[in-house]
Motif scaffolding. Structure first.
Motif, PDB file in Angstrom:
ATOM      1  N   ALA A  60       0.820  -1.217   0.000  1.00  0.00           N
ATOM      2  CA  ALA A  60       0.000   0.000   0.000  1.00  0.00           C
ATOM      3  C   ALA A  60       0.851   1.263   0.000  1.00  0.00           C
ATOM      4  CB  ALA A  60      -0.935  -0.013   1.209  1.00  0.00           C
ATOM      5  N   SER A  61       1.887   1.290   0.838  1.00  0.00           N
ATOM      6  CA  SER A  61       2.707   2.495   0.959  1.00  0.00           C
ATOM      7  C   SER A  61       3.681   2.653  -0.191  1.00  0.00           C
ATOM      8  CB  SER A  61       3.480   2.455   2.287  1.00  0.00           C
ATOM      9  OG  SER A  61       2.592   2.482   3.377  1.00  0.00           O
ATOM     10  N   ARG A  62       3.680   1.744  -1.133  1.00  0.00           N
ATOM     11  CA  ARG A  62       4.469   1.891  -2.353  1.00  0.00           C
ATOM     12  C   ARG A  62       3.600   2.343  -3.522  1.00  0.00           C
ATOM     13  NH1 ARG A  62      10.119   2.068  -2.291  1.00  0.00           N
ATOM     14  NH2 ARG A  62      10.865   0.724  -0.626  1.00  0.00           N
ATOM     15  N   ILE A 105      12.940  12.483  -1.111  1.00  0.00           N
ATOM     16  CA  ILE A 105      14.347  12.817  -1.370  1.00  0.00           C
ATOM     17  C   ILE A 105      14.675  12.480  -2.817  1.00  0.00           C
ATOM     18  CG2 ILE A 105      16.727  12.330  -0.723  1.00  0.00           C
ATOM     19  CD1 ILE A 105      15.708  11.553   2.048  1.00  0.00           C
ATOM     20  N   PRO A 106      15.067  13.454  -3.624  1.00  0.00           N
ATOM     21  CA  PRO A 106      15.437  13.143  -5.016  1.00  0.00           C
ATOM     22  C   PRO A 106      16.772  12.410  -5.072  1.00  0.00           C
ATOM     23  CG  PRO A 106      15.802  15.463  -4.551  1.00  0.00           C
ATOM     24  CD  PRO A 106      15.155  14.893  -3.324  1.00  0.00           C
ATOM     25  N   GLU A 146      12.453   5.043   2.760  1.00  0.00           N
ATOM     26  CA  GLU A 146      12.733   6.316   3.433  1.00  0.00           C
ATOM     27  C   GLU A 146      12.838   7.450   2.421  1.00  0.00           C
ATOM     28  OE1 GLU A 146      16.065   8.294   6.455  1.00  0.00           O
ATOM     29  OE2 GLU A 146      16.349   6.279   5.623  1.00  0.00           O
ATOM     30  N   GLN A 147      13.538   7.213   1.327  1.00  0.00           N
ATOM     31  CA  GLN A 147      13.668   8.244   0.306  1.00  0.00           C
ATOM     32  C   GLN A 147      12.328   8.575  -0.329  1.00  0.00           C
ATOM     33  OE1 GLN A 147      16.523   6.132  -2.048  1.00  0.00           O
ATOM     34  NE2 GLN A 147      18.300   7.068  -1.057  1.00  0.00           N
ATOM     35  N   PHE A 148      11.474   7.577  -0.489  1.00  0.00           N
ATOM     36  CA  PHE A 148      10.164   7.807  -1.083  1.00  0.00           C
ATOM     37  C   PHE A 148       9.261   8.599  -0.144  1.00  0.00           C
ATOM     38  CE2 PHE A 148       5.799   5.980  -1.891  1.00  0.00           C
ATOM     39  CZ  PHE A 148       5.543   6.772  -2.992  1.00  0.00           C
ATOM     40  N   ILE A 160      20.684   2.865  -2.225  1.00  0.00           N
ATOM     41  CA  ILE A 160      19.445   2.923  -3.012  1.00  0.00           C
ATOM     42  C   ILE A 160      18.770   1.562  -3.079  1.00  0.00           C
ATOM     43  CG2 ILE A 160      20.133   4.903  -4.408  1.00  0.00           C
ATOM     44  CD1 ILE A 160      21.019   2.991  -6.581  1.00  0.00           C
ATOM     45  N   THR A 161      19.090   0.676  -2.164  1.00  0.00           N
ATOM     46  CA  THR A 161      18.531  -0.679  -2.185  1.00  0.00           C
ATOM     47  C   THR A 161      17.880  -0.993  -0.851  1.00  0.00           C
ATOM     48  OG1 THR A 161      20.236  -1.437  -3.736  1.00  0.00           O
ATOM     49  CG2 THR A 161      19.042  -3.115  -2.513  1.00  0.00           C
TER      50      THR A 161
END
Length: 717
Positions: free
Chosen positions: A227-229, A429-430, A423-425, A452-453
């Motif tokens: 859901a949070s994706r 965070i670009p 976290e970045q999403f 990034i993984t």
């Protein structure tokens, strides 16, 4: 406030100075002096002057217009001044009185908020328990303790939910598999006031009540693994506060689809469909049965999304709606709808340019752009579109692994970067595209930059492995017919005769895939090698581990030969099936609600059970009693796990029935074995002994050496 008329002195000492707002309205407006009489002297003089000098025919009132601020009748000149502090205190007192009246009204109109629950815990591994709080970085695993406002009595059944069945947090467990006890968790639906009078007049007709919609949305983000994706949670929740006609309010098909998907997590929408109540063909065999709440919402979503699609409006949300519908159809084992809806989600994503990222554009001059929608405005919107495509891709690859049908979108038509971390999403965070990985680069499947993984990145990469194997199995004969050297196996005339069929496992394409699967399992970063790290169940990582083993089974299953003791494919399949069984043991030993796992998990378990059934039949043919007991215990445990997950997910019930149907001669009642240690059967037979016993040959030394090799054990001298 003005004083009484006698409060103003008129002696020789001069008039008393008035306090603020004691003068009349007319004198304050004209900036004149007032003596606070009723009417004041200034207004009397002004009125007399106006009448004396009025034009002929002018209509003037008989009395002067002189108005003051209202004064309480009990107020006296000695009363204290009305300061802001006093006014605030009176307002607070009034608010408390109104709240008390509202609470009293709710108590008189609502049933007992804590009715005795008749739901018994269905957990096999432990007794129900609860926890005092839920950590912010994890999702609880049970929607079992919920409470609705009493005014939903006419909308929900039961009217006031307080379900006390298994309120445990599925993410916490200890080494002894004991549940952590605590207090119940109460979840409210805080969208609007509990009064049914406060509702948008233009609320969509077919949508449930706003409170119920908000509750189902909360359940969706709380329990669904993706859901949070698919949505940015903060942005989506805040958009629900807008009126329905606001441009940022979610479109109706999205909300319908979320209601359909979330129905398995709560009883708010009415009783859930019990798959065991219907025949194997599902509700197609019961045409007169009324549609459930979830089915109604799915139907509304499918009908309304086509209207938006035909108008070309909110196209990204249309793709998200199709992804939600694929989850619903998959969960309820509606295979035809799943196949068509999954294909629709990817086909719609293509003109939106979700499968392609610059600079990988077409050379065709008439198509300067690959997308018919504007560029994303923020990094969150950009990543949301990318996550939407990858989730549609994942469903297509996962459910396609169990069918012989072609995939909806070829991997060669995809040039997209992998998703960023959670976290970045969430923080928007670009991430520079120069450091991100492209999916069309084969080495990216084995290389995982730590910055990034995360587990979701590995989850998407594992679905690409399924795609590679699916394409190999489906296209092998076509490629060999065309003379593709990568698919032509090398002949070994030392072991094969001139009339024997070539061994496909010796082709370069097969060897490359086999090596890729082995390397993928060993390439995980150190922080992503345990799906149960820190006592939490990482659903994405757990599914990734299952996918790695299922990929080996899918690749080697067409080449298994049970009559050969040294058959490498048989050994690899048995090893992978038991690795899947170990993962079932691991999640079973926790108090995690396995009904909240990814929908691909029951297929993995079913495939492992199918392998055990195949070896069990061979063991029965060879009359190997010891191997029969071990394999029967392993098969029964898989069936028991599928049965447990089927309490929430109808798909798992279908796989349980399919497993029983494909091996009827070996299927006894579930859990026919004893579980002496931690709820898991003992396995006393080595893999090499099993393969040698079920084979009609007596050559066991090569098989033993192979198993020593794949288990990283040195042979004894």
């Amino acid at each position: 406030m003005p004083k009484a008329p006698g409060s103003v002195g008129s002696g020789t000492g001069g008039a008393t100075v008035l306090k603020r707002n004691q003068a009349c309205h007319q004198c304050r407006r004209r900036k004149l002096t007032s003596d606070a009489r009723r009417p004041c002297s200034t207004c009397v003089r002004s009125h007399k002057h106006a009448r004396d000098h009025a034009q002929p025919g002018a209509n003037l009132p008989e009395r002067p217009e002189c108005t003051f601020d209202e004064v309480a009748t009990t107020e006296t000149p000695s009363a204290p001044s009305d300061s802001p502090k006093n006014r605030f205190e009176r307002l607070e007192t009034r608010i408390k009185e109104l709240e008390a009246l509202l609470s009293q009204k709710e108590q008189t109109t609502s049933p007992d908020p804590n009715p005795p629950s008749s739901l018994a815990s269905s957990s096999i591994q432990s007794s129900p328990a609860s926890i005092p709080s839920v950590p912010s970085n994890s999702r609880p695993g049970s929607a079992s303790t919920m409470n609705f406002p009493s005014d939903l009595e006419s909308l929900l059944s039961p009217s006031n939910l307080d379900v006390n069945a298994q309120t445990v947090n599925p993410y916490f467990w200890n080494g002894n598999s004991h549940l952590i006890e605590g207090a119940n968790i109460r979840i409210d639906a805080p969208l609007i006031s509990s009064s049914l009078d406060i509702i948008w007049s233009h609320w969509p007709v077919d949508l449930p009540h706003p409170e119920l919609v908000r509750h189902l949305v909360d359940m969706f983000f709380l329990f669904h693994p993706h859901a949070s994706r698919l949505f940015h949670r903060g942005t989506f929740i805040s958009s629900l506060s807008y009126p329905p006609d606001h441009p940022d309010f979610p479109i109706t098909p999205v909300l319908h689809a979320i209601c359909a998907v979330s129905a398995i997590y709560t009883a708010a929408g009415g009783p859930r469909t019990n798959a065991a109540d219907f025949l194997y063909e599902g509700q197609f065999a019961q045409p007169d049965l009324p549609d459930t709440f979830a089915e109604q919402q799915a139907t509304h979503a499918k009908e309304t999304v086509e209207k938006y699609l035909n108008k070309g409006q909110h196209l990204v949300q249309c793709v998200q709606t199709y992804v939600l519908l694929t989850w619903y159809y998959w969960c309820h084992s509606k295979w035809v709808e799943l196949f068509t809806c999954s294909g629709q989600s990817l086909r719609v994503a293509i003109p939106l340019g979700l499968n392609i990222f610059p600079p990988f554009r077409s050379l065709h001059g008439s198509s300067p752009t690959m997308s018919i929608i504007p560029s994303p405005r923020t990094p969150i919107e950009d990543e949301t579109r990318r996550n939407t495509f990858w989730l549609a891709y994942a469903v297509d690859r996962q459910h396609g692994s169990g069918t012989g049908w072609a995939l909806s979108l070829d991997d060669d038509d995809i040039a997209q970067v992998f998703p960023v971390t959670m976290e970045q999403f969430e923080l928007g965070i670009p991430v520079n595209y120069n450091v991100r990985q492209w999916c069309h680069v084969r080495e990216a499947v084995l290389y995982h930059p730590p910055d990034i993984t995360d587990s979701f990145t590995l989850y998407i990469k594992s679905t690409m492995l399924l795609s590679f194997i699916k394409n190999f199995n489906n296209r092998y004969k076509i490629k060999t017919n065309l003379g593709d050297t990568r698919f032509l196996p090398a002949r070994n005339f030392g072991t094969q005769g001139y009339g024997d069929q070539p061994d496909i496992r010796l082709s370069p394409a097969f060897l490359e895939l086999d090596q890729l699967l082995v390397s993928f399992r060993s390439s995980f970063p150190n922080n992503l090698k345990d799906p149960f790290r820190n006592g939490l169940v990482d659903t994405h990582l757990y599914t990734t581990f299952l996918t790695a083993h299922v990929s080996i089974i899918l690749l080697h299953e067409p080449h298994i030969n049970m009559d050969r003791a040294n058959c490498t494919s048989a050994a690899r399949i048995l090893e992978s099936a038991r690795a899947i069984l170990e993962l079932i043991y691991a999640v079973w030993s926790t108090n995690y609600d396995i009904g909240l796992l990814d929908y691909f998990c029951p297929f993995c378990w079913y495939l492992a059970g199918q392998c055990f059934g195949r070896f069990l039949r061979a063991a029965q043919d060879a009359a190997c009693v010891q191997q029969i007991d071990t394999l029967r215990a392993e098969l029964d445990f898989v069936r028991m796990a599928l049965s447990k997950m089927a309490e929430r997910v109808p798909l798992s019930y279908r796989y349980h029935r399919m497993l029983d149907a494909c091996i009827p001669e070996v299927c006894d009642p579930v859990a026919a074995h004893s579980s002496p240690v931690n709820g898991r059967p003992n396995s006393s037979v080595a893999d090499h002994q099993l393969l040698a016993s079920v084979s009609q040959t007596s050559t066991i030394q090569p098989d033993m050496a192979y198993f020593l090799k794949i288990n990283n054990l040195d042979p004894q001298p």
